[in-house]
Scaffold this active site. Structure first.
Site, PDB file in Angstrom:
ATOM      1  N   LYS A  60     -33.729   8.845  14.567  1.00 30.86           N
ATOM      2  CA  LYS A  60     -32.240   8.789  15.091  1.00 30.86           C
ATOM      3  C   LYS A  60     -32.001   8.394  16.248  1.00 30.86           C
ATOM      4  O   LYS A  60     -32.798   8.825  17.339  1.00 30.86           O
ATOM      5  CB  LYS A  60     -31.559  10.171  14.764  1.00 30.86           C
ATOM      6  CG  LYS A  60     -30.132  10.105  15.205  1.00 30.86           C
ATOM      7  CD  LYS A  60     -29.564  11.483  15.689  1.00 30.86           C
ATOM      8  CE  LYS A  60     -30.126  11.557  17.210  1.00 30.86           C
ATOM      9  NZ  LYS A  60     -29.672  12.722  17.990  1.00 30.86           N
ATOM     10  N   ASP A  84      -4.826  -1.894  -3.452  1.00 31.47           N
ATOM     11  CA  ASP A  84      -5.511  -1.053  -4.321  1.00 31.47           C
ATOM     12  C   ASP A  84      -6.464  -2.204  -5.308  1.00 31.47           C
ATOM     13  O   ASP A  84      -6.924  -1.893  -6.439  1.00 31.47           O
ATOM     14  CB  ASP A  84      -4.835  -0.275  -4.974  1.00 31.47           C
ATOM     15  CG  ASP A  84      -3.540  -0.849  -6.103  1.00 31.47           C
ATOM     16  OD1 ASP A  84      -3.530  -2.084  -6.193  1.00 31.47           O
ATOM     17  OD2 ASP A  84      -3.091  -0.156  -6.688  1.00 31.47           O
ATOM     18  N   GLN A  90       7.796   1.876   3.359  1.00 27.27           N
ATOM     19  CA  GLN A  90       8.957   1.725   2.198  1.00 27.27           C
ATOM     20  C   GLN A  90       9.100   3.253   1.858  1.00 27.27           C
ATOM     21  O   GLN A  90       8.253   3.529   1.127  1.00 27.27           O
ATOM     22  CB  GLN A  90       8.345   0.955   1.384  1.00 27.27           C
ATOM     23  CG  GLN A  90       9.056   0.422  -0.036  1.00 27.27           C
ATOM     24  CD  GLN A  90       8.254   0.134  -1.256  1.00 27.27           C
ATOM     25  OE1 GLN A  90       7.241   0.361  -1.354  1.00 27.27           O
ATOM     26  NE2 GLN A  90       8.968  -0.320  -2.167  1.00 27.27           N
ATOM     27  N   ASN A 103      -0.772 -11.385 -14.766  1.00 27.25           N
ATOM     28  CA  ASN A 103      -0.517 -11.394 -13.533  1.00 27.25           C
ATOM     29  C   ASN A 103      -1.267 -10.311 -12.740  1.00 27.25           C
ATOM     30  O   ASN A 103      -1.421  -9.207 -13.054  1.00 27.25           O
ATOM     31  CB  ASN A 103       0.880 -10.961 -13.407  1.00 27.25           C
ATOM     32  CG  ASN A 103       1.237 -10.892 -11.667  1.00 27.25           C
ATOM     33  OD1 ASN A 103       0.745 -11.696 -10.904  1.00 27.25           O
ATOM     34  ND2 ASN A 103       2.436 -10.131 -11.408  1.00 27.25           N
ATOM     35  N   ALA A 141       0.787  -1.125  -0.046  1.00 23.74           N
ATOM     36  CA  ALA A 141       0.076   0.066  -0.112  1.00 23.74           C
ATOM     37  C   ALA A 141       0.812   1.202   0.027  1.00 23.74           C
ATOM     38  O   ALA A 141       0.644   2.276   0.603  1.00 23.74           O
ATOM     39  CB  ALA A 141      -0.809   0.062   1.134  1.00 23.74           C
ATOM     40  N   ARG A 174     -52.268  23.637  23.991  1.00 26.91           N
ATOM     41  CA  ARG A 174     -52.373  24.459  22.492  1.00 26.91           C
ATOM     42  C   ARG A 174     -53.533  25.546  22.974  1.00 26.91           C
ATOM     43  O   ARG A 174     -54.186  25.470  23.897  1.00 26.91           O
ATOM     44  CB  ARG A 174     -52.796  23.550  21.458  1.00 26.91           C
ATOM     45  CG  ARG A 174     -54.322  23.165  21.638  1.00 26.91           C
ATOM     46  CD  ARG A 174     -54.697  21.962  20.626  1.00 26.91           C
ATOM     47  NE  ARG A 174     -56.020  21.812  20.895  1.00 26.91           N
ATOM     48  CZ  ARG A 174     -56.603  20.742  20.382  1.00 26.91           C
ATOM     49  NH1 ARG A 174     -55.960  19.828  19.745  1.00 26.91           N
ATOM     50  NH2 ARG A 174     -58.116  20.522  20.521  1.00 26.91           N
ATOM     51  N   ALA A 234     -48.964  12.355  12.256  1.00 27.50           N
ATOM     52  CA  ALA A 234     -48.333  13.382  11.385  1.00 27.50           C
ATOM     53  C   ALA A 234     -47.953  14.416  11.909  1.00 27.50           C
ATOM     54  O   ALA A 234     -48.342  15.088  12.822  1.00 27.50           O
ATOM     55  CB  ALA A 234     -49.214  13.639  10.222  1.00 27.50           C
ATOM     56  N   ARG A 288      -3.038   9.235 -10.256  1.00 28.63           N
ATOM     57  CA  ARG A 288      -4.044   9.193 -10.942  1.00 28.63           C
ATOM     58  C   ARG A 288      -5.410   9.546 -10.385  1.00 28.63           C
ATOM     59  O   ARG A 288      -6.259   9.699 -11.057  1.00 28.63           O
ATOM     60  CB  ARG A 288      -4.164   8.065 -12.011  1.00 28.63           C
ATOM     61  CG  ARG A 288      -3.076   8.381 -13.279  1.00 28.63           C
ATOM     62  CD  ARG A 288      -3.006   7.213 -14.239  1.00 28.63           C
ATOM     63  NE  ARG A 288      -2.595   5.962 -13.419  1.00 28.63           N
ATOM     64  CZ  ARG A 288      -2.508   4.677 -13.999  1.00 28.63           C
ATOM     65  NH1 ARG A 288      -3.424   4.319 -14.933  1.00 28.63           N
ATOM     66  NH2 ARG A 288      -2.001   3.836 -13.461  1.00 28.63           N
ATOM     67  N   GLY A 293       2.273   2.875  -2.697  1.00 26.85           N
ATOM     68  CA  GLY A 293       2.275   3.554  -3.871  1.00 26.85           C
ATOM     69  C   GLY A 293       1.495   5.035  -3.906  1.00 26.85           C
ATOM     70  O   GLY A 293       0.466   5.088  -2.936  1.00 26.85           O
TER      71      GLY A 293
HETATM   72  C1  UD1 Z   1       1.993  -5.193 -11.034  1.00 29.53           C
HETATM   73  C2  UD1 Z   1       2.898  -6.185 -11.415  1.00 29.53           C
HETATM   74  C3  UD1 Z   1       2.094  -6.789 -12.867  1.00 29.53           C
HETATM   75  C4  UD1 Z   1       0.805  -7.086 -12.629  1.00 29.53           C
HETATM   76  C5  UD1 Z   1       0.166  -5.969 -12.189  1.00 29.53           C
HETATM   77  C6  UD1 Z   1      -1.203  -6.222 -11.991  1.00 29.53           C
HETATM   78  C7  UD1 Z   1       5.211  -6.084 -10.594  1.00 29.53           C
HETATM   79  C8  UD1 Z   1       6.463  -5.640 -11.011  1.00 29.53           C
HETATM   80  N1  UD1 Z   1       4.439  -5.979 -11.720  1.00 29.53           N
HETATM   81  O1  UD1 Z   1       2.489  -4.163 -12.025  1.00 29.53           O
HETATM   82  O2  UD1 Z   1       2.773  -8.018 -13.172  1.00 29.53           O
HETATM   83  O3  UD1 Z   1       0.307  -7.286 -14.151  1.00 29.53           O
HETATM   84  O4  UD1 Z   1       0.833  -5.408 -10.718  1.00 29.53           O
HETATM   85  O5  UD1 Z   1      -2.005  -5.110 -11.557  1.00 29.53           O
HETATM   86  O6  UD1 Z   1       4.917  -6.603  -9.363  1.00 29.53           O
HETATM   87  N2  UD1 Z   1       3.731  -0.960  -4.592  1.00 29.53           N
HETATM   88  C9  UD1 Z   1       4.445  -0.683  -3.275  1.00 29.53           C
HETATM   89  N3  UD1 Z   1       5.909  -0.079  -3.519  1.00 29.53           N
HETATM   90  C10 UD1 Z   1       6.321  -0.040  -4.752  1.00 29.53           C
HETATM   91  C11 UD1 Z   1       5.801  -0.131  -5.881  1.00 29.53           C
HETATM   92  C12 UD1 Z   1       4.525  -0.701  -5.787  1.00 29.53           C
HETATM   93  O7  UD1 Z   1       3.884  -0.729  -2.384  1.00 29.53           O
HETATM   94  O8  UD1 Z   1       7.794   0.269  -4.554  1.00 29.53           O
HETATM   95  C13 UD1 Z   1       2.209  -1.136  -4.569  1.00 29.53           C
HETATM   96  C14 UD1 Z   1       1.417  -0.264  -5.115  1.00 29.53           C
HETATM   97  O9  UD1 Z   1       0.959   0.913  -4.145  1.00 29.53           O
HETATM   98  C15 UD1 Z   1       0.362  -1.184  -5.450  1.00 29.53           C
HETATM   99  C16 UD1 Z   1       1.043  -2.378  -6.043  1.00 29.53           C
HETATM  100  O10 UD1 Z   1       2.284  -2.322  -5.431  1.00 29.53           O
HETATM  101  O11 UD1 Z   1      -0.683  -1.368  -4.571  1.00 29.53           O
HETATM  102  C17 UD1 Z   1       1.169  -2.530  -7.256  1.00 29.53           C
HETATM  103  O12 UD1 Z   1       1.930  -1.552  -7.751  1.00 29.53           O
HETATM  104  P1  UD1 Z   1       1.995  -0.994  -9.412  1.00 29.53           P
HETATM  105  O13 UD1 Z   1       2.997   0.139  -9.539  1.00 29.53           O
HETATM  106  O14 UD1 Z   1       0.542  -0.583  -9.523  1.00 29.53           O
HETATM  107  O15 UD1 Z   1       2.518  -2.337 -10.109  1.00 29.53           O
HETATM  108  P2  UD1 Z   1       2.265  -2.710 -11.765  1.00 29.53           P
HETATM  109  O16 UD1 Z   1       3.010  -1.696 -12.544  1.00 29.53           O
HETATM  110  O17 UD1 Z   1       0.702  -2.362 -12.017  1.00 29.53           O
HETATM  111 MG    MG Z   2      -0.927  -1.338 -10.967  1.00 27.68          MG
END
Ligand code: UD1
Ligand code: MG
Length: 452
Positions: free
Chosen positions: A336, A107, A77, A172, A11, A425, A365, A17, A13
């Site tokens: 409530k 996500d 991380q 994947n 979690a 009243r 009413a 977007r 990332g």
């Molecule tokens: C990843 C997979 C891909 C797969 C796809 C499915 C890898 C290298 N690739 O790609 O094979 O088809 O998901 O949706 O695993 N995250 C972290 N730290 C990081 C990077 C990512 O916590 O340094 C988390 C993100 O928040 C997210 C998840 O890992 O929840 C996936 O990361 P994302 O960058 O979306 O990977 P994709 O490029 O979509």
């Molecule tokens: Mg992704």
């Protein structure tokens, strides 16, 4: 003996977007943050431990995670160097753990718990690494699962794939299951020698095969793997969740007369033979017992409705509304933090807050409980079989006894005893013929004004 399992939820990332100040994984589907959905999916593997890898707005995500799953351990991380690097951050938290680790993305909220059960079974039949895959309608940027004679050979990220590999449609999902010892041994060998310069979790499959370890793919429907990257995806996730919830309710014996118009919360509980008419919204924390009817355009949250009760049309039940068996809450009635005992009725245009309504009492009413003085909330107690006349204001704290009658239009500020009649009243005064005289006088004044 079955081995214990752990879940590692990614979690960290940024979720650029989403264009949001709120971390992506805290955006809600059916009133529950996506992180909570991922934790619910994880229940399929009955984890004894959960590690959540945070990064972007780590503290905020960790706060939410602790509320959703108090035993979860959050690790940070920073910076984020890819999914493999992310899982490595969980190494310390999982020190001494030698069971299976399920890696899930926070996500990706629609993975079914049963799917993880199928992955655990595949692990038990000998695969060292089990990957959840799906046939993608549009494989696009997904990692491709390259199978050989002995199962899964490797995962190739789209950016690093050859044209032949790009033609593969088995993709994947991101979900993986591998025992903890093997996982961290393999991850230590993953490099960032790829198009993104990231440490890919997916590289562990090729490394495992190189060591002669078998790997396997478990397939699921593409819908389960929906990853949310934008508000458009979030809406698609919501729609998919709602579709599932409606189907599950109907399969369990609930009648939905227009299923596509009913909105569920992640925790809505509806008993058998409940009827839900069109355009009903269930907020969080609603339980409706068997045989109750929720009529059209009603909005319920944080409430319970007992068997045989009829709610709506156009009713609003707010948190703490507890509606007893065969009670009636009709149109434009808001309830409530109030209890309605069996057979009590408020059929039209009322606000009943911070109150207790006795069995078979009838609320006329336009009755309002004046529960708030601008500073504090106060309670109204209404006894069994009481009759509250229309357009009554009950100024709390106040009580009306059993079998008491309150005359219409009353403003009740003092206790009404059992079996008493309360009239509060202005007394009616009739002046014979005065209306006709008044009208004539007014008409004459108007004529005079025209002439002048
Ligand atoms: C990843 C997979 C891909 C797969 C796809 C499915 C890898 C290298 N690739 O790609 O094979 O088809 O998901 O949706 O695993 N995250 C972290 N730290 C990081 C990077 C990512 O916590 O340094 C988390 C993100 O928040 C997210 C998840 O890992 O929840 C996936 O990361 P994302 O960058 O979306 O990977 P994709 O490029 O979509
Ligand atoms: Mg992704």
């Amino acid at each position: 003996m079955t081995k214990s399992t752990a879940v590692c939820l990614l979690a960290a990332g940024k979720g650029t977007r989403m264009r949001s100040d709120l971390p992506k994984v805290l955006h809600k589907i059916a009133d529950l943050p996506m992180l909570g959905h991922a934790l619910n999916s994880a229940k399929g593997c009955a984890p004894s431990r959960a590690v959540i890898v945070t990064g972007h707005q780590a503290e905020r995500v960790a706060d939410a995670a602790t509320k959703l799953s108090p035993d979860a351990v959050c690790v940070v991380q920073e910076p984020q160097h890819g999914t493999g690097h992310a899982v490595l951050q969980a190494k310390e938290a999982l020190a001494g753990f030698d069971g299976d680790v399920f890696v899930l993305f926070a996500d990706t909220p629609l993975i079914r718990p049963e799917t993880l059960v199928a992955m655990a079974e595949a692990r038990n039949t000998g695969a060292a690494v089990v990957v959840l895959g799906f046939e993608a309608a549009e494989p696009g940027g997904y990692g491709r699962l390259i199978e050989g004679a002995d199962g899964l050979d490797k995962i190739v990220e789209a950016k690093d794939a050859s044209p032949d590999e790009l033609a593969v449609t088995l993709c994947n999902s991101g979900v993986m299951c591998v025992d903890s010892i093997t996982l961290f041994k393999l991850l230590d060998r993953v490099t960032n020698d790829n198009a993104n310069g990231e440490y890919y979790l997916t590289d562990i499959v090729g490394l495992a095969r190189g060591d002669g370890l078998p790997c396997a793919v478990v397939r699921c429907d593409e819908e389960e793997t929906l990853g949310v990257n934008s508000r458009v995806d979030l809406a698609a996730g919501e729609a998919a969740f709602q579709q599932r919830a409606r189907t599950a309710a109907m399969v369990a014996g609930v009648t939905l007369t227009a299923p596509e118009t009913v909105s569920f919360s992640h925790d809505t509980v509806l008993g058998q033979d409940v009827i839900v008419e069109p355009n009903v919204v269930f907020g969080p924390g609603v339980t409706v017992e068997s045989g109750a009817t929720i009529r059209a355009f009603s909005h319920l949250e944080g409430c319970s409705v007992a068997s045989g009760a009829i709610i709506g049309p156009y009713a609003r039940l707010r948190p703490g509304a507890d509606i007893g068996p065969s009670a009636r809450i009709g149109n434009f009635v808001e309830v409530k933090n109030a209890t309605f005992a069996a057979g009590a009725k408020a059929n039209h245009l009322s606000y009943i807050g911070d109150a207790t309504v006795g069995a078979k009492a009838n609320i006329g009413a336009g009755t309002i409980t004046c529960n708030y003085d601008g500073y504090l909330k106060h309670r109204t107690e209404i006894g069994a079989d009481a009759f509250i006349g229309s357009n009554t204001a009950l100024v709390a704290p106040v009580s009306v006894g059993s079998r008491a009658t309150v005359a219409a239009g009353s403003v009740i500020v003092e206790k009404v005893g059992d079996d008493d009649l309360a009239l509060a009243r202005g007394r009616q005064v009739n002046k014979s013929g005065l209306a006709a005289r008044l009208r004539q006088a007014l008409a004459e004044s108007k004529e005079k004004l025209k002439d002048s």
